[in-house]
Design an enzyme around this catalytic site. Sequence first.
Site, PDB file in Angstrom:
ATOM      1  N   ASN A   1       0.866  -1.197  -0.071  1.00  0.00           N
ATOM      2  CA  ASN A   1       0.030  -0.132  -0.268  1.00  0.00           C
ATOM      3  C   ASN A   1       0.900   1.051   0.067  1.00  0.00           C
ATOM      4  O   ASN A   1       1.447   1.510   1.080  1.00  0.00           O
ATOM      5  CB  ASN A   1      -0.903   0.066   1.282  1.00  0.00           C
TER       6      ASN A   1
ATOM      7  N   GLU B   1      -8.055  -5.402   5.334  1.00  0.00           N
ATOM      8  CA  GLU B   1      -7.925  -5.134   3.940  1.00  0.00           C
ATOM      9  C   GLU B   1      -6.671  -5.913   3.168  1.00  0.00           C
ATOM     10  O   GLU B   1      -6.809  -6.265   2.077  1.00  0.00           O
ATOM     11  CB  GLU B   1      -7.752  -3.642   3.636  1.00  0.00           C
TER      12      GLU B   1
ATOM     13  N   HIS C   1     -13.140   2.596   0.224  1.00  0.00           N
ATOM     14  CA  HIS C   1     -13.062   1.644   1.374  1.00  0.00           C
ATOM     15  C   HIS C   1     -13.600   0.282   0.730  1.00  0.00           C
ATOM     16  O   HIS C   1     -14.092  -0.792   1.508  1.00  0.00           O
ATOM     17  CB  HIS C   1     -13.863   1.921   2.780  1.00  0.00           C
TER      18      HIS C   1
ATOM     19  N   ARG D   1      -2.620  -2.148  -3.544  1.00  0.00           N
ATOM     20  CA  ARG D   1      -3.771  -1.216  -3.160  1.00  0.00           C
ATOM     21  C   ARG D   1      -3.834  -0.060  -4.266  1.00  0.00           C
ATOM     22  O   ARG D   1      -2.897   0.730  -4.018  1.00  0.00           O
ATOM     23  CB  ARG D   1      -3.938  -0.802  -1.692  1.00  0.00           C
TER      24      ARG D   1
ATOM     25  N   ARG E   1     -12.676  15.343   7.995  1.00  0.00           N
ATOM     26  CA  ARG E   1     -13.527  15.679   7.126  1.00  0.00           C
ATOM     27  C   ARG E   1     -15.057  15.837   7.380  1.00  0.00           C
ATOM     28  O   ARG E   1     -15.594  15.127   8.246  1.00  0.00           O
ATOM     29  CB  ARG E   1     -13.597  14.567   6.025  1.00  0.00           C
TER      30      ARG E   1
END
Length: 401
Positions: free
Chosen positions: A7, A386, A182, A93, A243
């Site tokens: 990643n 993940e 996601h 990823r 956010r």
Amino acid sequence: MKILVLNSGSSSLKFKLFREKELLPSASGLIEQIGEKDSSAQLSFLDASGNNKKVQLNEPISDHRKAIKIMTVMLRESGMLADLKELAGIGHRVVHGGESFQQPVYIDENVIRAIKKLTPLAPLHNPANLTGIEVATEHAPRIPQVAVFDTAFHQSIPAHAYLYALPYYLYEKQKVRRYGFHGTSHAYVARQAAQYLDTPIENLHIITLHLGNGASAAAIQGGKCIDTSMGMTPLEGLVMGTRSGDIDPAILFYLARESGLDIDELDTLLNKKSGLKGICGDNDMRHICESAARGNQHAKLALTIFCYRLKKYIGSYMAALGGVDCIVFTGGIGENSATVREECCLDMERLGISLDIRKNSTQQNTIHEIQKKNSRISILVIPTDEEYEIASQTVQVISEI
Ligand code: ADP
């Protein structure tokens, strides 16, 4: 068989090594602050007697090429991987697959070109992901490499859910639409939920809530995603660490006109200075829960706003799915915060959601259920993985070439 998952971020490289057909994790690491003087690399692995070992390296790591080299050396010295040539495949990823990628793909020149073309949709992430792919290919040119996209799982969302009510040509000409993120995590926990419930995923309606620093919800019908809360970018939807999630877009015009904020300042405001941090000055849910329990009003408000937004999404996805069998909590907050799980399930009995307070407050690190016996809807806490999901999709793709 060994599979490496990479990643690659703009200044970091996360990696995890899996072995055997069962994809058992054998080592994982993080290289941070690449390109800065404070860069560091760490590796955790299980030694021959099954003990957890850690090594840390503090030295300047100028770029991703050097980072991958250091990763290779650390893996070799730990005895986990003598050479990248030993790998059956490398899974990467990749954040944005746009509309071009609905599933993981074997990486060739065309795929690299297509990921590059998607850069305007993810200007920070896709170039960093591509650097990881390019450097890994240089180091291991003969090892099959696979791209696994954050957006791919959401490509099943129908047009009425992915289109914004904007002039249609913006979709046709500039691909303005909901993509969702996601996806790897939502797909993984949905499958885990079906396995746990011992029911074919095709028969289930599931709402998955991935609550970390970034947070998103997904509505999954028969294993296919039909809606998700993040949009064209990861800014839309739930309240997140820094956010804002959903706001009235006209707030931006108001702030531009009244406070003279320019585009970059508005971008920073919504992405970095809003969410939990904007409301109470902290984006760590552990601190927020502690402060709220001590009576701090801003922390209480941040927690309540976070949970209320979550509750509204649960309700709207129950409607979108026409009823739900299972709600899944995952991500750092979803897996660990009993307070958040309790608050957003509060007073939902009429909708079939009855949380068992005692089960909810018992911390476990494996998949477990937290609903009352008579709850119509199962409520599960599932640790996401993940990297495992990327490794398993990588195996699938390389077995087909
Ligand atoms: P990222 O999106 O960066 O991968 P994570 O999934 O690791 O984030 O989640 C980070 C969030 O999880 C932080 O807000 C952190 O405070 C929260 N978290 C971790 N452990 C706990 C806990 N025990 N209680 C409440 N929140 C927690």
